[in-house]
Scaffold this active site. Structure first.
Site, PDB file in Angstrom:
ATOM      1  N   GLY A   1       0.835  -1.195   0.000  1.00  0.00           N
ATOM      2  CA  GLY A   1       0.000   0.000   0.000  1.00  0.00           C
ATOM      3  C   GLY A   1       0.867   1.241   0.000  1.00  0.00           C
TER       4      GLY A   1
ATOM      5  CD  GLN B   1       3.199   5.915   3.173  1.00  0.00           C
ATOM      6  OE1 GLN B   1       2.263   5.372   2.588  1.00  0.00           O
ATOM      7  NE2 GLN B   1       4.168   5.237   3.757  1.00  0.00           N
TER       8      GLN B   1
ATOM      9  CB  CYS C   1       5.056   2.102   7.853  1.00  0.00           C
ATOM     10  SG  CYS C   1       4.583   3.674   7.087  1.00  0.00           S
ATOM     11  CG  LEU C   2       6.558   1.115   1.895  1.00  0.00           C
ATOM     12  CD1 LEU C   2       5.986   1.357   0.512  1.00  0.00           C
ATOM     13  CD2 LEU C   2       7.629   0.025   1.849  1.00  0.00           C
TER      14      LEU C   2
ATOM     15  CG  HIS D   1      -0.782   1.169   7.499  1.00  0.00           C
ATOM     16  ND1 HIS D   1       0.142   0.703   8.423  1.00  0.00           N
ATOM     17  CD2 HIS D   1      -0.078   2.006   6.689  1.00  0.00           C
ATOM     18  CE1 HIS D   1       1.324   1.242   8.179  1.00  0.00           C
ATOM     19  NE2 HIS D   1       1.216   2.037   7.120  1.00  0.00           N
ATOM     20  CD  GLU D   2      -1.151   2.440   2.970  1.00  0.00           C
ATOM     21  OE1 GLU D   2      -0.740   3.614   2.957  1.00  0.00           O
ATOM     22  OE2 GLU D   2      -0.398   1.467   3.184  1.00  0.00           O
TER      23      GLU D   2
ATOM     24  CG  HIS E   1       0.084   6.805   5.837  1.00  0.00           C
ATOM     25  ND1 HIS E   1       1.154   7.275   6.561  1.00  0.00           N
ATOM     26  CD2 HIS E   1       0.362   5.505   5.560  1.00  0.00           C
ATOM     27  CE1 HIS E   1       2.042   6.299   6.730  1.00  0.00           C
ATOM     28  NE2 HIS E   1       1.583   5.203   6.137  1.00  0.00           N
TER      29      HIS E   1
HETATM   30  O1  K1U Z   1       4.005   2.405   4.053  1.00  0.00           O
HETATM   31  C1  K1U Z   1       2.916   1.903   3.830  1.00  0.00           C
HETATM   32  O2  K1U Z   1       1.896   2.457   4.166  1.00  0.00           O
HETATM   33  C2  K1U Z   1       2.876   0.562   3.131  1.00  0.00           C
HETATM   34  C3  K1U Z   1       2.848  -0.614   4.071  1.00  0.00           C
HETATM   35  C4  K1U Z   1       1.409  -1.112   4.163  1.00  0.00           C
HETATM   36  C5  K1U Z   1       1.069  -2.055   5.256  1.00  0.00           C
HETATM   37  C6  K1U Z   1       1.824  -3.162   5.550  1.00  0.00           C
HETATM   38  C7  K1U Z   1       1.463  -4.031   6.559  1.00  0.00           C
HETATM   39  C8  K1U Z   1       0.328  -3.807   7.266  1.00  0.00           C
HETATM   40  C9  K1U Z   1      -0.429  -2.702   6.991  1.00  0.00           C
HETATM   41  C10 K1U Z   1      -0.066  -1.827   5.974  1.00  0.00           C
HETATM   42  C11 K1U Z   1       3.743  -1.693   3.480  1.00  0.00           C
HETATM   43  O3  K1U Z   1       3.512  -2.168   2.412  1.00  0.00           O
HETATM   44  S1  K1U Z   1       5.108  -2.202   4.418  1.00  0.00           S
HETATM   45  C12 K1U Z   1       5.798  -3.521   3.450  1.00  0.00           C
HETATM   46  C13 K1U Z   1       5.030  -4.797   3.502  1.00  0.00           C
HETATM   47  O4  K1U Z   1       4.216  -4.973   4.378  1.00  0.00           O
HETATM   48  C14 K1U Z   1       5.252  -5.865   2.495  1.00  0.00           C
HETATM   49  C15 K1U Z   1       6.246  -5.775   1.566  1.00  0.00           C
HETATM   50  C16 K1U Z   1       6.420  -6.778   0.630  1.00  0.00           C
HETATM   51  C17 K1U Z   1       5.607  -7.883   0.622  1.00  0.00           C
HETATM   52  C18 K1U Z   1       4.619  -7.987   1.562  1.00  0.00           C
HETATM   53  C19 K1U Z   1       4.434  -6.982   2.498  1.00  0.00           C
HETATM   54 ZN    ZN Z   2       2.538   3.374   6.146  1.00  0.00          ZN
END
Ligand code: K1U
Ligand code: ZN
Length: 164
Positions: free
Chosen positions: A46, A51, A91-92, A133-134, A137
């Site tokens: 996401g 962001q 979270c990225l 989560h998004e 943000h």
């Molecule tokens: O930064 C963000 O908002 C994105 C975040 C979204 C998220 C992840 C986990 C739970 C809730 C919301 C991410 O994508 S972090 C990276 C991640 O979870 C992932 C990366 C590669 C493959 C699978 C998952």
């Molecule tokens: Zn995030």
């Protein structure tokens, strides 16, 4: 298409409230497509416009295994929620930080697509978690806000150490 820079916590713009999208034009489509490419490249499931330093109510999400079911979610509004689920979130904007957060297990949202058409989406499990989560943000809220002050301070120190 282009890769966008993802802001890292504690950048002050991550605390901004994003504004509704009223014009559904090529520039919004381009931003959404660039966000999707940036999310896939990161990699993530996401990404919120906040962001990438755009205070607009726009999310991109793809929780599919083959990364072939992208969702462009504009102006999302929570209609209903139920249940509780605990999940380790990342979270990225917080590289290599993971923490358990409790959220609703199912959510129903109303949103618009890139053409401005309205949709209702019922989501559960990872998609529901990711949507919540998004959407946070877009209101300037980040996942560590759900943690104790002690845990938040520990995470802040970890991030500061990495940025030195
Ligand atoms: O930064 C963000 O908002 C994105 C975040 C979204 C998220 C992840 C986990 C739970 C809730 C919301 C991410 O994508 S972090 C990276 C991640 O979870 C992932 C990366 C590669 C493959 C699978 C998952
Ligand atoms: Zn995030």
């Amino acid at each position: 298409m282009a890769l966008l820079h993802i802001l890292r916590y504690p950048h002050p713009s991550l605390r901004e409230k994003a504004q509704p999208i009223t014009v559904f034009d090529e520039s919004i489509t381009n931003l959404a497509k660039n966000m999707l490419e940036t999310m896939y490249e990161a990699p993530g499931i996401g990404l919120a416009a906040t962001q990438v330093h755009e205070a607009k109510r726009l999310l991109v999400i793809d929780v599919s295994e083959n990364k072939d079911k992208p969702l462009y979610i504009l102006n999302p509004q929570l209609v209903d929620k139920s249940g509780e689920i605990d999940n380790k979130e990342g979270c990225l904007s917080f590289p290599n930080i993971y923490a358990n957060v409790t959220r609703a297990e199912q959510v129903t949202i109303k949103y618009q697509d890139l053409e401005g058409k309205e949709h209702i989406l019922e989501a559960d499990d990872l998609l529901a978690i990711c949507i919540q989560h998004e959407m946070d943000h877009l209101d300037g809220k980040v996942f560590v806000d759900y943690l104790s002050l002690l845990k938040r301070n520990r995470i802040r120190k970890q991030l500061e150490k990495k940025q030195r």
